[in-house]
Design a protein around this motif. Sequence first.
Motif, PDB file in Angstrom:
ATOM      1  N   SER A 149      67.983  82.278  51.448  1.00 16.83           N
ATOM      2  CA  SER A 149      68.912  81.460  52.232  1.00 16.83           C
ATOM      3  C   SER A 149      69.741  80.576  51.328  1.00 16.83           C
ATOM      4  CB  SER A 149      68.133  80.608  53.233  1.00 16.83           C
ATOM      5  OG  SER A 149      67.370  81.409  54.116  1.00 16.83           O
ATOM      6  N   THR A 204      70.378  66.754  63.014  1.00 11.25           N
ATOM      7  CA  THR A 204      69.423  67.484  62.182  1.00 11.25           C
ATOM      8  C   THR A 204      68.778  66.584  61.145  1.00 11.25           C
ATOM      9  OG1 THR A 204      71.209  68.168  60.676  1.00 11.25           O
ATOM     10  CG2 THR A 204      70.637  69.680  62.468  1.00 11.25           C
ATOM     11  N   LEU A 240      67.111  75.505  69.441  1.00  9.34           N
ATOM     12  CA  LEU A 240      68.239  75.965  68.631  1.00  9.34           C
ATOM     13  C   LEU A 240      69.561  75.642  69.313  1.00  9.34           C
ATOM     14  CD1 LEU A 240      69.493  77.566  66.277  1.00  9.34           C
ATOM     15  CD2 LEU A 240      69.115  79.646  67.620  1.00  9.34           C
ATOM     16  N   SER A 241      69.632  75.874  70.615  1.00  7.46           N
ATOM     17  CA  SER A 241      70.864  75.587  71.350  1.00  7.46           C
ATOM     18  C   SER A 241      71.193  74.102  71.310  1.00  7.46           C
ATOM     19  CB  SER A 241      70.715  76.052  72.800  1.00  7.46           C
ATOM     20  OG  SER A 241      70.430  77.426  72.862  1.00  7.46           O
ATOM     21  N   GLY A 255      75.914  75.431  59.824  1.00  8.58           N
ATOM     22  CA  GLY A 255      74.895  76.454  60.023  1.00  8.58           C
ATOM     23  C   GLY A 255      73.701  76.263  59.100  1.00  8.58           C
ATOM     24  N   ILE A 296      64.064  81.082  63.058  1.00  9.89           N
ATOM     25  CA  ILE A 296      65.244  81.880  63.407  1.00  9.89           C
ATOM     26  C   ILE A 296      64.870  83.359  63.505  1.00  9.89           C
ATOM     27  CG2 ILE A 296      67.577  82.488  62.713  1.00  9.89           C
ATOM     28  CD1 ILE A 296      67.249  79.574  63.513  1.00  9.89           C
ATOM     29  N   LEU A 301      65.440  73.974  61.526  1.00  4.78           N
ATOM     30  CA  LEU A 301      64.532  74.846  62.281  1.00  4.78           C
ATOM     31  C   LEU A 301      63.695  75.743  61.384  1.00  4.78           C
ATOM     32  CD1 LEU A 301      66.466  76.046  65.442  1.00  4.78           C
ATOM     33  CD2 LEU A 301      64.536  74.496  65.316  1.00  4.78           C
ATOM     34  N   LEU A 313      63.193  84.179  66.712  1.00  2.00           N
ATOM     35  CA  LEU A 313      64.108  84.308  67.837  1.00  2.00           C
ATOM     36  C   LEU A 313      64.728  85.703  67.919  1.00  2.00           C
ATOM     37  CD1 LEU A 313      65.949  80.869  67.781  1.00  2.00           C
ATOM     38  CD2 LEU A 313      64.439  81.738  69.563  1.00  2.00           C
ATOM     39  N   LEU A 314      64.678  86.448  66.833  1.00  3.35           N
ATOM     40  CA  LEU A 314      65.261  87.786  66.819  1.00  3.35           C
ATOM     41  C   LEU A 314      64.262  88.860  67.231  1.00  3.35           C
ATOM     42  CD1 LEU A 314      67.292  87.568  63.473  1.00  3.35           C
ATOM     43  CD2 LEU A 314      68.075  87.114  65.806  1.00  3.35           C
ATOM     44  N   THR A 369      63.752  79.152  58.446  1.00  8.21           N
ATOM     45  CA  THR A 369      64.121  80.556  58.552  1.00  8.21           C
ATOM     46  C   THR A 369      63.161  81.340  59.435  1.00  8.21           C
ATOM     47  OG1 THR A 369      64.882  80.331  56.260  1.00  8.21           O
ATOM     48  CG2 THR A 369      64.837  82.539  57.188  1.00  8.21           C
ATOM     49  N   LEU A 426      69.814  75.693  60.105  1.00  7.60           N
ATOM     50  CA  LEU A 426      68.811  76.588  59.524  1.00  7.60           C
ATOM     51  C   LEU A 426      67.738  75.801  58.792  1.00  7.60           C
ATOM     52  CD1 LEU A 426      67.872  79.468  58.835  1.00  7.60           C
ATOM     53  CD2 LEU A 426      69.392  79.393  56.844  1.00  7.60           C
ATOM     54  N   MET A 464      64.390  78.770  71.723  1.00 11.34           N
ATOM     55  CA  MET A 464      65.814  79.064  71.869  1.00 11.34           C
ATOM     56  C   MET A 464      66.568  77.845  72.397  1.00 11.34           C
ATOM     57  SD  MET A 464      67.650  82.264  73.797  1.00 11.34           S
ATOM     58  CE  MET A 464      67.142  81.739  75.433  1.00 11.34           C
TER      59      MET A 464
END
Length: 485
Positions: free
Chosen positions: A406, A90, A55-56, A462, A474, A469, A477-478, A471, A466, A52
């Motif tokens: 994506s 990136t 990502l931040s 975005g 991500i 990192l 992280l959910l 998919t 994506l 996380m």
Amino acid sequence: MMVPAVYGTAVRELEAARAFFYAGLLGMIVFTLVAVAHAGRMPRHGALGPLMSLLSAFVALPVMLALPFYEALPTTRFINVYFEMVSAITTTGATVFDDPERLDRTLHLWRAQVGWMGGLVMWIAASAILAPLHLGGFEVTAQAEPGRRESGSGGQRAHADPRERLIRVTRALLPIYFALTLLLWLLQLFGGETPLIAICHAMSIMATSGISPVGGIENANIGIPGEAVMFLFMLFALSRLTFSQDTVTATQGGLLTDPEFRIGLLVVSVVPLVLFARHWIGAYDVAEFENISQAAQALWGAVFTVMSFLTTTGFVSEHWATAQSWSGLSTSGLILMGLALVGGGVATTAGGVKLLRVFALYSNGVREMQRLVHPSSVSGAGAVGRRLQSNGAFIAWIFFMLFAMSLAAITLLLTLAGAGFEEAMIMSVSALSTTGPLMQHAAEAPIAVLELGVAAKIVLCGAMVLGRLETLAIIALLTPDLWRS
């Protein structure tokens, strides 16, 4: 920020130097206060906390990185500068400033430096963050599910303090990354390149960002010897084994037997020959096939450019256009898009789908054809190979499907934001594969990112995060595990 501040002072670009100096002071004060506030606190986000944070960093840190750039270039909007910094960190390398003359030398140095630091972050994060969680390509050969750690001794090692692991990996990889960049810079200086252009290109090659202060190496006039040196350093983006032994394929026989490295060399060997044959036929039709000099230059231009886009760097050879003038045929941008989608090695600075996933699907296909002939046969690939042929290929196929969805979603959003379908497709591939120069070379005419609306630029930002990192990270992280802890 102190590096461009000192450089700007040396070359008398004082406004830019002051902007970087003040922004650097502000940043040090802010982050020192944050560090003091968090000192002694235990991490509260469990295993996925570092992910996380990563990502931040890609989302929030470009705001701070954009401040001196925006102050030094007040003639543009902040969204353009933020896009530039997201693209750099990136390692995408897409730019809204098509004319290099619009930016000062200090700003060019900052763009390349941010891209170089972004590449270093991914080098370190691959071992310290993604590998323990089996993400970023490591999930193909892992026994645990992506985003989870294995049980047993490996899991106990993975539960080590994330800060200690980050420090240990940084100490191991930072000297290698810095030394390789310095060596490439010195080799370009010996070849007659100017210091600023040489250091920017050296940082861009190591980070596979494709950032150039002159609009590309085709405008640098470094010749075939300079491109050959860059070609050798691009090999580090084909396989992690070229500089480290911390990946799962390190125990399978070394670099010469590494599937990623071998597939990469195969692509770099076959695709240029196909392109050369196509242009040779075109030259034969116009009675130019006897021009040996142009033929050799066309072949080298194809080899270098294919290697560059396969590693998602995006530099185009000085002799890439020679093939077109030799045969009168243009080179399809779909080839460059396909190379960028394949991408480089796992745990390198390259983007794309990654060669290891391609190899996993290839191994699975070969095994399935063997079973058509011998249904009761047992694979002789060993325990690791059998896992790669079954579970590894299954996870790789899932990633391919997620990547395709994506790509479709980003393309749809860009068309809703006003872009044409062809442009939207090229920009989506460029962002998700972190190969920004595709926007300049894949279409018939370069795509002017500056003319896009705010919504389209936000969508591209975005998509670049994506693509960097991936998919699966991500989705990890959910998972509820992160928030329960």
